[in-house]
Each structure stands twice: as C-alpha cells, then as structure tokens.
Design a protein around this motif. Sequence first.
Motif, short mmCIF file in Angstrom:
data_model
loop_
_atom_site.label_atom_id
_atom_site.label_comp_id
_atom_site.label_asym_id
_atom_site.label_seq_id
_atom_site.Cartn_x
_atom_site.Cartn_y
_atom_site.Cartn_z
N LYS A 167 0.82 -1.22 0.00
CA LYS A 167 0.00 0.00 0.00
C LYS A 167 0.84 1.26 0.00
N THR A 168 2.04 1.17 0.51
CA THR A 168 2.94 2.32 0.54
C THR A 168 3.92 2.30 -0.62
N VAL A 169 4.46 1.12 -0.90
CA VAL A 169 5.54 1.00 -1.88
C VAL A 169 5.06 1.31 -3.30
N LEU A 170 3.90 0.81 -3.67
CA LEU A 170 3.42 1.01 -5.04
C LEU A 170 3.18 2.49 -5.36
N PRO A 171 2.45 3.24 -4.53
CA PRO A 171 2.29 4.67 -4.84
C PRO A 171 3.62 5.44 -4.79
N ALA A 172 4.48 5.07 -3.84
CA ALA A 172 5.77 5.75 -3.74
C ALA A 172 6.63 5.48 -4.97
N THR A 173 6.60 4.24 -5.45
CA THR A 173 7.36 3.89 -6.66
C THR A 173 6.81 4.63 -7.87
N ALA A 174 5.47 4.64 -7.99
CA ALA A 174 4.85 5.34 -9.12
C ALA A 174 5.20 6.83 -9.08
N PHE A 175 5.14 7.42 -7.90
CA PHE A 175 5.47 8.84 -7.77
C PHE A 175 6.94 9.09 -8.11
N ALA A 176 7.83 8.31 -7.49
CA ALA A 176 9.27 8.54 -7.67
C ALA A 176 9.71 8.34 -9.12
N PHE A 177 9.26 7.26 -9.75
CA PHE A 177 9.70 7.01 -11.12
C PHE A 177 8.93 7.86 -12.12
#
Length: 138
Positions: free
Chosen positions: A56-66
């Motif tokens: 729940k945290t990693v997927l949005p953070a990855t999408a935002f960062a990349f």
Amino acid sequence: METTKQKEFDIIYSQAENLLKTLPEYQFNTAAAMIIIIGWLLTAETAQVFIHSNAKTVLPATAFAFGILAIFKIFWVRMHVNKINLCHRRLQALSESLGLSVGSIDIFKINPVITYTYYFINALMSLAIIVTVYLICK
C-alpha cells in the motif's frame, strides 16, 4: 578578427562534440541502471518480501518517484538537445562568416525523432519498473 572567430568556432565545435557524445551515453547508462533495478527486483527475495508486505505504501511511492524521474529525464534531454541546437546555430553563423562549408557541421543537427525516442525510452523504462513493483505487490 578571423583568428578570434576561428577560436570561437573551435571552442563551440568542441562543446557541440562533447554534448553530442554525452547524450547517447546518458541514455545507455540510464537504461542499463533501470534494467539492473528491474533485475534486482525480480531476483532479490528480500526486496520482494518487503514490497509485498508494504504494497500500500511502496506502489504509490514507486509510481510517484519514477514518474518524477521520467519527467526530470525528459526535461534533461530537452535541455541537452537545446544546447546542441544552440551550438549548431552558432556554428552555422560562424562557418558562413569564416567561409567554411555549412554542411560539415550538420552532424550536430538533432533529428526530432531522436529526441522523442529518448523521451519514449525514459518513460518506458520508468513504467517497466512501476509495472514490476505492481506485479510483485499482487
């Protein structure tokens, strides 16, 4: 006066050569780094466990960062191409005033297809990492 223009021509020509050389190098290095990241995500069990347990945290953070990284790289490529185009225009003006062949500096003319290809590669590599993380989350 001619020697000053010739020196300016030589300096700008050298800058244009360097800019033209570093653009594909940057793209290949970036693509290689992204492929290494994807390989690490696919093979590192620790990373997969962490990603899966914090989806729940990693997927949005990855999408935002990349997503931000892809946008940054598009701006960087655009800035780099603009510098090459500026050198090309200046070299054209100098070569006309020095009586040199304008065709000899056309190697510094960047085709827009190349620019858009670099944009596409940057976006595609970022998307590939986001999809990899998404698949690990599932």
